[in-house]
Design an enzyme around this catalytic site. Sequence first.
Site, short mmCIF file in Angstrom:
data_model
loop_
_atom_site.label_atom_id
_atom_site.label_comp_id
_atom_site.label_asym_id
_atom_site.label_seq_id
_atom_site.Cartn_x
_atom_site.Cartn_y
_atom_site.Cartn_z
CB SER A 138 -0.96 -0.04 1.19
OG SER A 138 -1.93 0.97 1.11
CB SER A 139 1.54 3.95 2.46
OG SER A 139 2.40 5.06 2.55
#
Length: 293
Positions: A138-139
């Site tokens: 994700s991030s």
Amino acid sequence: MRGFTMTRGITGLLALAATALAQLQNVPNFGNNPTGLRMDVNVPSNLQNPSLILALHPCGGSGSQYAQMTGYANQGQQRGFITIFPSSSRDFNCWDVASQNSLRRDGGGDSTGLASMVKYAITTWKVNPAKVFVTGSSSGCMMTNVMIAAYPDLFAAATCYSGVAAGCLKGSPGSSPISADPTCANGQINLSAAQWAQRARDIYPGYSGAYPRLATLHGTADTLVRPANLDQQLAQWSTIHGVSLTATNPNTPQSGYSQRVYGDGKKLVGYLAQNVGHTVPVNQNLDYQWFGL
């Protein structure tokens, strides 16, 4: 009996968490760290010429949580690698992949601090500089794309789970689901492949060397970071590597996943996971195979 089973289950989870924490050592002073990142590292004993993995957690996470989630630390001794598990504490613990500082080599953002960790590890534990890798979810996947654009000379390869292309959030007020301009995560930034490639090159202007090889994965049911972001990553890096799509292999590396091979498959591959949301689960075996560990 049900209470006993639940108690035993909770005790087991706590034991796993404690084991993960016990495997990590904190490094308070590792060099230039302009955004105050935390560096925790797993260093197996008696490794000769070790490899290194920089493992980047998702929003809301931490290095110690990602160590438990991925299990990388459990394989370090057997496979001969050290793992850095950094932590970000700003913007809902998301990595800064939006600011000018972070989207520039040695610009004074999160990317600068992460590069300092890698350089510290190479020097301190005599890491093989040709076997340094980065991965994230994700991030962390978003920052993985940024790191291989900003520091292509530091990394040999990367794997990436459910993120966006390097520079996708350029100019956004933040990098978290709360603070970011949603246009990027929604896959609505309409750039050509050449323009996506230029966004990556702009992070390290003037660089003319090789870029790390990349394997990137995304789920078709991801409603937080839309699957169009996989196409944008593949457009960006296929242009940079000068390769085009040559094969699509169903049920690879597992049932329901479709592999996209670019060129000879040694520089860039993508995986689209049917009916998988956010995020695609970390596949350690795929990572180790791609890294050559």
